[in-house]
Write a protein that holds these residues in place. Structure first.
Motif, PDB file in Angstrom:
ATOM      1  N   VAL A   1       4.803  52.087 166.835  1.00  0.00           N
ATOM      2  CA  VAL A   1       5.293  53.395 166.364  1.00  0.00           C
ATOM      3  C   VAL A   1       5.553  54.363 167.506  1.00  0.00           C
ATOM      4  CG1 VAL A   1       4.132  53.104 164.153  1.00  0.00           C
ATOM      5  CG2 VAL A   1       2.984  54.347 166.002  1.00  0.00           C
TER       6      VAL A   1
ATOM      7  N   LEU B   1      11.171  57.171 160.021  1.00  0.00           N
ATOM      8  CA  LEU B   1      10.388  56.183 159.284  1.00  0.00           C
ATOM      9  C   LEU B   1      11.251  55.003 158.851  1.00  0.00           C
ATOM     10  CD1 LEU B   1       8.185  58.663 157.296  1.00  0.00           C
ATOM     11  CD2 LEU B   1       7.307  56.808 158.717  1.00  0.00           C
TER      12      LEU B   1
ATOM     13  N   ASP C   1       7.058  50.753 157.840  1.00  0.00           N
ATOM     14  CA  ASP C   1       5.982  51.734 157.951  1.00  0.00           C
ATOM     15  C   ASP C   1       5.291  51.968 156.610  1.00  0.00           C
ATOM     16  OD1 ASP C   1       8.178  53.547 160.112  1.00  0.00           O
ATOM     17  OD2 ASP C   1       6.450  52.335 160.732  1.00  0.00           O
TER      18      ASP C   1
END
Length: 111
Positions: free
Chosen positions: A63, A85, A89
């Motif tokens: 991330v 996103l 995720d």
């Protein structure tokens, strides 16, 4: 025992953003290293980010560049800002302080 309460989860489209918060009434919160983890069904809980009591942060490679972690000890909160996103995720996100875990907040990212 430290009680942790996560908030801010929800459903967004791919490329969207969410900001998760971890809050506590614990007066010694400022002494704790706080972490965020996530878990999907059938998989182990995965490290996402951590911020130490003195503000040093670590972000998981998966991330990095999209998620940031910050803390506000005046409000006893730690925030996880999640940008860009992606469907991968999607998970339940948990806040952690030592041996203490929150109840989790669901994040769902649709393509």
């Amino acid at each position: 025992q430290v009680q942790l309460v996560e908030s801010g989860g929800g459903e967004v489209q791919s490329g969207g953003s969410l900001r998760l918060s971890c809050a506590t009434s614990e007066r010694t919160f400022h002494n704790y290293n706080i972490g965020w983890f996530r878990q999907t069904p059938g998989k182990e809980r995965e490290f996402v980010a951590r911020i130490t009591w003195h503000g040093s942060s670590t972000i998981a490679d998966s991330v990095k560049g999209r998620f940031t972690i910050s803390r506000d000890d005046t409000k006893n909160t730690v925030n996880l800002q999640m940008n860009n996103l992606q469907p991968e995720d999607t998970a339940v996100y948990y806040c952690n302080a030592g041996a203490n875990w929150g109840q989790g907040t669901q994040v769902t990212v649709s393509s």
